[in-house]
Design an enzyme around this catalytic site. Sequence first.
Site, PDB file in Angstrom:
ATOM      1  N   GLU A  92      64.235  10.351 -75.178  1.00 19.77           N
ATOM      2  CA  GLU A  92      63.870  10.725 -76.549  1.00 19.77           C
ATOM      3  C   GLU A  92      64.940  10.353 -77.568  1.00 19.77           C
ATOM      4  O   GLU A  92      65.781  11.160 -77.929  1.00 19.77           O
ATOM      5  CB  GLU A  92      63.525  12.213 -76.646  1.00 19.77           C
ATOM      6  CG  GLU A  92      64.484  13.172 -75.997  1.00 19.77           C
ATOM      7  CD  GLU A  92      63.949  14.622 -76.051  1.00 19.77           C
ATOM      8  OE1 GLU A  92      63.464  15.034 -77.129  1.00 19.77           O
ATOM      9  OE2 GLU A  92      64.043  15.323 -75.037  1.00 19.77           O
TER      10      GLU A  92
ATOM     11  N   HIS B 118      66.296  13.886 -70.652  1.00 22.92           N
ATOM     12  CA  HIS B 118      66.620  14.850 -69.590  1.00 22.92           C
ATOM     13  C   HIS B 118      65.751  14.635 -68.369  1.00 22.92           C
ATOM     14  O   HIS B 118      64.631  14.128 -68.480  1.00 22.92           O
ATOM     15  CB  HIS B 118      66.421  16.269 -70.130  1.00 22.92           C
ATOM     16  CG  HIS B 118      65.129  16.449 -70.880  1.00 22.92           C
ATOM     17  ND1 HIS B 118      63.990  16.901 -70.295  1.00 22.92           N
ATOM     18  CD2 HIS B 118      64.787  16.164 -72.175  1.00 22.92           C
ATOM     19  CE1 HIS B 118      63.009  16.924 -71.176  1.00 22.92           C
ATOM     20  NE2 HIS B 118      63.461  16.473 -72.336  1.00 22.92           N
TER      21      HIS B 118
ATOM     22  N   ASP C 116      56.529  17.369 -81.464  1.00 23.35           N
ATOM     23  CA  ASP C 116      56.949  17.263 -80.065  1.00 23.35           C
ATOM     24  C   ASP C 116      56.063  18.217 -79.283  1.00 23.35           C
ATOM     25  O   ASP C 116      55.998  19.409 -79.590  1.00 23.35           O
ATOM     26  CB  ASP C 116      58.433  17.663 -79.972  1.00 23.35           C
ATOM     27  CG  ASP C 116      59.064  17.279 -78.647  1.00 23.35           C
ATOM     28  OD1 ASP C 116      58.352  17.249 -77.640  1.00 23.35           O
ATOM     29  OD2 ASP C 116      60.293  17.044 -78.634  1.00 23.35           O
TER      30      ASP C 116
ATOM     31  N   HIS D  52      64.580  21.080 -68.853  1.00 22.21           N
ATOM     32  CA  HIS D  52      65.877  20.408 -68.785  1.00 22.21           C
ATOM     33  C   HIS D  52      66.471  20.684 -67.420  1.00 22.21           C
ATOM     34  O   HIS D  52      67.067  21.731 -67.179  1.00 22.21           O
ATOM     35  CB  HIS D  52      66.799  20.870 -69.918  1.00 22.21           C
ATOM     36  CG  HIS D  52      66.292  20.441 -71.261  1.00 22.21           C
ATOM     37  ND1 HIS D  52      65.632  21.282 -72.117  1.00 22.21           N
ATOM     38  CD2 HIS D  52      66.306  19.234 -71.881  1.00 22.21           C
ATOM     39  CE1 HIS D  52      65.267  20.610 -73.208  1.00 22.21           C
ATOM     40  NE2 HIS D  52      65.669  19.366 -73.095  1.00 22.21           N
TER      41      HIS D  52
ATOM     42  N   ASP E 252      56.301  15.636 -71.505  1.00 27.05           N
ATOM     43  CA  ASP E 252      57.028  15.971 -72.738  1.00 27.05           C
ATOM     44  C   ASP E 252      57.000  14.709 -73.591  1.00 27.05           C
ATOM     45  O   ASP E 252      57.488  13.662 -73.165  1.00 27.05           O
ATOM     46  CB  ASP E 252      58.460  16.360 -72.321  1.00 27.05           C
ATOM     47  CG  ASP E 252      59.345  16.773 -73.478  1.00 27.05           C
ATOM     48  OD1 ASP E 252      58.869  16.841 -74.617  1.00 27.05           O
ATOM     49  OD2 ASP E 252      60.545  17.029 -73.212  1.00 27.05           O
TER      50      ASP E 252
ATOM     51  N   GLU F  25      59.342  10.032 -78.073  1.00 26.10           N
ATOM     52  CA  GLU F  25      59.641  10.499 -76.704  1.00 26.10           C
ATOM     53  C   GLU F  25      58.503  10.192 -75.743  1.00 26.10           C
ATOM     54  O   GLU F  25      57.332  10.328 -76.086  1.00 26.10           O
ATOM     55  CB  GLU F  25      59.881  12.016 -76.718  1.00 26.10           C
ATOM     56  CG  GLU F  25      60.205  12.596 -75.336  1.00 26.10           C
ATOM     57  CD  GLU F  25      60.543  14.085 -75.362  1.00 26.10           C
ATOM     58  OE1 GLU F  25      60.156  14.783 -76.314  1.00 26.10           O
ATOM     59  OE2 GLU F  25      61.211  14.535 -74.395  1.00 26.10           O
TER      60      GLU F  25
HETATM   61 MN    MN Z   1      60.008  16.875 -76.343  1.00 28.86          MN
HETATM   62 MN    MN Z   2      62.293  16.372 -74.171  1.00 21.59          MN
END
Ligand code: MN
Ligand code: MN
Length: 298
Positions: free
Chosen positions: A186, A153, A82, A161, A93, A281
């Site tokens: 995700e 998020h 990630d 977040h 992200d 994600e």
């Molecule tokens: Mn992530």
């Molecule tokens: Mn994330």
Amino acid sequence: MQIENYQKAGKIAGEVREMVRSKDWIGKTVYEICEEIESEIQKRGAKCAFPVNTSINEVAAHYTAEPDDPLTIKDNDLIKIDLGAQINGYIADTAVTVCYDAQFDGLVQAAEEALGGAMSMIKSGVKASDIGRKIETTIKQMGFKPIANLSGHSLDQYTIHAGKSIPNIWSVGGFSLSDNSAYACEPFVTTSEGGGFVRNGQIKNIFALNSRKKTKNEEADELLDFIWENFNMLPFALRWITKKYEFKKAKELLDFLVKKKAVQAYPVLIEVNEQRVAQAEHTFIPNENGVTVTTAAP
Ligand code: MN
Ligand code: MN
């Protein structure tokens, strides 16, 4: 421009994620993996939005390498990588699961299919709960289980977040996606033997600033300033501090700041039945006709 920054960060994160997907990481340490991926992000002109996460097998999320971490990838490991890039605080992200053992291909495919299905239904006004339903249905139809207490998020400048959750299961209530806001989706998937939840583990190796209030310890306050100047409110790792501080000193000061609650430490998240977990994600921005997936593959 906000959107341009999101897109620049997304293009870089998407390129690096595809490099990660195509590479054979067996025999590498997580330290080597994190450092290599972070330098790929920086080489392309972005900053890291958070330390690269290398969460292996039943560890679902939030593991990053310690300085010189010797943990080594074995040929049947399943690794969630990630990664995050940011331009002026606007974040991309994105994550991919890598695995070289065919018996886990289904798990990885379920995460990818769930993410793809979610992306295909997005435009402004879509309800987050309907995205959760789509993710849950896709995963269950493939014979697996979604992780119910992990979610996507909303994102904001220097905030990963930002307060709104995109669930991985159908749930009551929730919000509708707004035009020109950034979100991450995700899906996390475990086996049918999994509990479908994560719990906190013992290890904590991702940190973020909580407060800039002085501690009255001069050295610790200097480290607080260093953290703020370099990472703002975004997550960081001990590895990033030992670039400037000697290891023992860095660890001692960081422990002190955690104790003083100036810095928050995040535990790793582990599947409750210790079953393997896969993740995929993307970061995206909805509009009235559809969606811009900022981290789409190049
Ligand atoms: Mn992530
Ligand atoms: Mn994330």
